[in-house]
Design a protein around this motif. Structure first.
Motif, mmCIF file in Angstrom:
data_model
loop_
_atom_site.group_PDB
_atom_site.id
_atom_site.type_symbol
_atom_site.label_atom_id
_atom_site.label_comp_id
_atom_site.label_asym_id
_atom_site.label_seq_id
_atom_site.Cartn_x
_atom_site.Cartn_y
_atom_site.Cartn_z
ATOM 1 N N LYS A 66 0.769 -1.154 0.063
ATOM 2 C CA LYS A 66 -0.066 0.015 -0.161
ATOM 3 C C LYS A 66 0.791 1.330 0.006
ATOM 4 O O LYS A 66 0.457 2.428 -0.473
ATOM 5 C CB LYS A 66 -0.927 -0.184 1.127
ATOM 6 N N LEU A 67 2.258 1.213 0.512
ATOM 7 C CA LEU A 67 3.133 2.152 0.492
ATOM 8 C C LEU A 67 4.153 2.131 -0.411
ATOM 9 O O LEU A 67 4.932 2.984 -0.617
ATOM 10 C CB LEU A 67 3.900 2.276 1.940
ATOM 11 N N GLY A 68 3.826 1.174 -1.510
ATOM 12 C CA GLY A 68 5.054 1.130 -2.598
ATOM 13 C C GLY A 68 5.997 0.342 -2.202
ATOM 14 O O GLY A 68 7.164 0.380 -2.781
ATOM 15 N N LEU A 69 6.191 -0.430 -0.974
ATOM 16 C CA LEU A 69 7.157 -1.125 -0.549
ATOM 17 C C LEU A 69 6.854 -2.839 -0.697
ATOM 18 O O LEU A 69 5.748 -3.029 -1.322
ATOM 19 C CB LEU A 69 7.517 -0.746 1.035
ATOM 20 N N ILE A 70 7.648 -3.552 -0.092
ATOM 21 C CA ILE A 70 7.292 -4.896 -0.269
ATOM 22 C C ILE A 70 7.590 -5.615 0.979
ATOM 23 O O ILE A 70 8.578 -5.155 1.910
ATOM 24 C CB ILE A 70 8.025 -5.632 -1.540
ATOM 25 N N PRO A 71 7.047 -6.927 1.426
ATOM 26 C CA PRO A 71 7.281 -7.368 2.749
ATOM 27 C C PRO A 71 8.543 -8.217 2.555
ATOM 28 O O PRO A 71 8.414 -9.381 2.650
ATOM 29 C CB PRO A 71 6.122 -8.170 3.303
ATOM 30 N N TRP B 118 12.673 0.719 -2.466
ATOM 31 C CA TRP B 118 12.872 1.977 -1.952
ATOM 32 C C TRP B 118 13.243 3.005 -2.701
ATOM 33 O O TRP B 118 13.125 4.337 -2.726
ATOM 34 C CB TRP B 118 13.865 1.797 -0.583
ATOM 35 N N GLU B 119 14.097 2.646 -3.558
ATOM 36 C CA GLU B 119 14.937 3.472 -4.539
ATOM 37 C C GLU B 119 13.883 4.025 -5.675
ATOM 38 O O GLU B 119 14.174 4.918 -6.506
ATOM 39 C CB GLU B 119 16.106 2.965 -5.223
ATOM 40 N N GLY B 120 12.989 3.308 -5.885
ATOM 41 C CA GLY B 120 11.935 3.486 -7.000
ATOM 42 C C GLY B 120 10.894 4.762 -6.574
ATOM 43 O O GLY B 120 10.684 5.070 -5.632
#
Length: 260
Positions: A138-143, A238-240
């Motif tokens: 939902k935040l543009g991250l991954i678990p 994170w860099e994207g």
């Protein structure tokens, strides 16, 4: 063994109860909490403790990542982000490989990293009404760094149902997904945890440790290569632009560009 964000107490039977202790922050994991959990795991590994109970103070088990930690990652460079991801990954590995059985007392909500902490427990007793979720996408991250433990716990097929959607799910669904061992009412939680603890106190500690080590060896491999892969995957995300936009929208309390 007392720290600022984590407290522990060991009784005369050799049962150590570890309390996540940031109740005002719903036990969100900060850099300090991650470091203290790692230090505590190192102490437990060398101790005479026979069983560990992982619990939490306040209304939630663990709300995931601390907001200040997330804000710091937004402006950090890649090596700093990698160091933060590695700290979390190695803390989880330290707890996952403890020789003692770990009994999770999962009350209230558990999101993101809180799901990761649940997954490293050998037995996780949950409370009716609790909500859980892998909310990173939902935040543009991954678990990523919690991923090996979540998938080892659930299995790939079950993990696919909740790993990518950020969907919150009930304690009862978490039980069906094998994330929680079973679910009880709030008034039965402590008795259920105590019963799990008691079963180990009639066993030989060395045999328990050897059996736990064997289970890990026979299960999905979580080695240094796997851990480094998850760290790299998280840093790349994170860099994207997606992470930048998603986290910025979260703090601005507005919908991200992709929300419909």
């Amino acid at each position: 063994m007392q720290f600022d964000t984590v407290h522990s107490e060991t009784d005369g039977r050799g049962v150590c109860t570890v309390w996540l202790n940031r109740p005002d922050k719903h036990n969100a994991m900060s850099e300090q909490m991650i470091a203290e959990l790692s230090a505590l795991a190192a102490d437990l590994r060398e101790s005479a403790v026979r069983v560990v109970v992982l619990a939490a103070s306040g209304p939630s088990f663990c709300a995931g990542g601390d907001l200040k930690w997330m804000q710091a990652q937004m402006i950090a460079d890649a090596p700093t982000r990698a160091a933060a991801a590695r700290a979390l990954a190695m803390m989880l590995q330290a707890w996952n490989t403890l020789p003692q059985p770990v009994i999770g007392r999962i009350h209230g909500n558990a999101f993101g990293g809180g799901v990761g902490l649940t997954a490293i427990c050998d037995v996780a007793v949950g409370v009716e009404g609790a909500l859980m979720g892998l909310t990173e996408t939902k935040l543009g991250l991954i678990p990523a760094t919690i991923g090996p433990y979540v998938i080892a716990r659930m299995g790939e097929a079950a993990a696919r149902r909740v790993f990518m959607s950020s969907r919150q799910f009930s304690a009862q669904e978490a039980e069906k997904l094998n994330l929680l061992t079973y679910v009880v009412t709030q008034d039965r939680l402590d008795a259920a945890v105590a019963a799990e603890v008691e079963s180990y106190l009639i066993c030989v500690p060395g045999a328990v440790a050897a059996a736990k080590s064997l289970v890990r060896a026979l299960g999905p491999k979580i080695d240094s290569q796997t851990i480094e892969m998850t760290i790299s995957a998280l840093v790349t995300q994170w860099e994207g632009d997606e992470a930048r936009q998603g986290i910025a929208a979260f703090f601005a309390k507005c919908p991200p560009p992709w929300a419909i």
